[in-house]
Design a protein around this motif. Structure first.
Motif, short mmCIF file in Angstrom:
data_model
loop_
_atom_site.label_atom_id
_atom_site.label_comp_id
_atom_site.label_asym_id
_atom_site.label_seq_id
_atom_site.Cartn_x
_atom_site.Cartn_y
_atom_site.Cartn_z
N SER A 187 0.83 -1.21 0.00
CA SER A 187 0.00 0.00 0.00
C SER A 187 0.87 1.26 0.00
O SER A 187 0.49 2.25 -0.62
N LEU A 200 2.08 1.63 -3.59
CA LEU A 200 0.98 2.12 -4.43
C LEU A 200 0.68 3.59 -4.17
O LEU A 200 0.36 4.34 -5.09
N VAL A 206 3.35 5.61 -5.99
CA VAL A 206 3.06 5.61 -7.43
C VAL A 206 1.91 6.55 -7.73
O VAL A 206 1.94 7.31 -8.72
N GLN A 207 0.90 6.55 -6.89
CA GLN A 207 -0.26 7.41 -7.12
C GLN A 207 0.11 8.89 -7.02
O GLN A 207 -0.29 9.69 -7.87
N SER A 234 2.39 9.88 -10.03
CA SER A 234 1.63 9.98 -11.28
C SER A 234 0.71 11.19 -11.28
O SER A 234 0.52 11.83 -12.32
N SER A 257 -3.77 2.60 -9.74
CA SER A 257 -3.27 2.65 -8.36
C SER A 257 -4.39 3.04 -7.39
O SER A 257 -4.43 2.55 -6.26
N THR A 258 -5.30 3.89 -7.82
CA THR A 258 -6.43 4.26 -6.96
C THR A 258 -7.33 3.06 -6.70
O THR A 258 -7.75 2.82 -5.56
#
Length: 117
Positions: free
Chosen positions: A5, A8, A11-12, A15, A69-70
């Motif tokens: 998590s 992620l 990454v979120q 991005s 990712s969301t």
């Protein structure tokens, strides 16, 4: 699960920041008319129209990464921990002791102390 998590989430956020930057770098619809009259936009890094395709495709790829990712974070956040017993939470609560039975009247006690009289 916390490592996944956290990865992620990183990454979120990256991005999202890159997508914001790409959207701000893109030209609006009115910018093409300004380039026709010597606005200087035709001398950009990608040429007259090459930048629009690259930036719009990059934005679409980053939007897809952000959405994936969301959804993954939402899925990980919704999962409930599995209990070892496999039953209800109420099954793990210890049983309360039974209430004590009323005491039998003692012989020789006054009538005022005997319940029900």
């Amino acid at each position: 699960m916390t490592v996944l998590s956290t990865l992620l989430m990183i990454v979120q956020v990256l991005s999202a920041l890159a997508m914001i930057g790409l959207v701000l770098m893109q030209h609006g619809k009115g910018a093409d008319a300004g380039a026709a009259f010597g606005g200087g936009a035709s001398a950009s890094l990608f040429g007259a129209s090459g930048g629009a395709n690259f930036l719009s495709r990059s934005t679409a790829v980053l939007a897809t990464v952000f959405l994936a990712s969301t959804l993954a974070l939402a899925f990980l956040g919704y999962q409930r921990p599995q209990s070892s017993g496999g039953g209800s939470v109420l099954e793990t609560v210890p049983a309360a002791p039974a209430p004590a039975a009323p005491a039998a009247p003692v012989e020789g006690a006054p009538a005022s102390q005997i319940p029900g009289r």
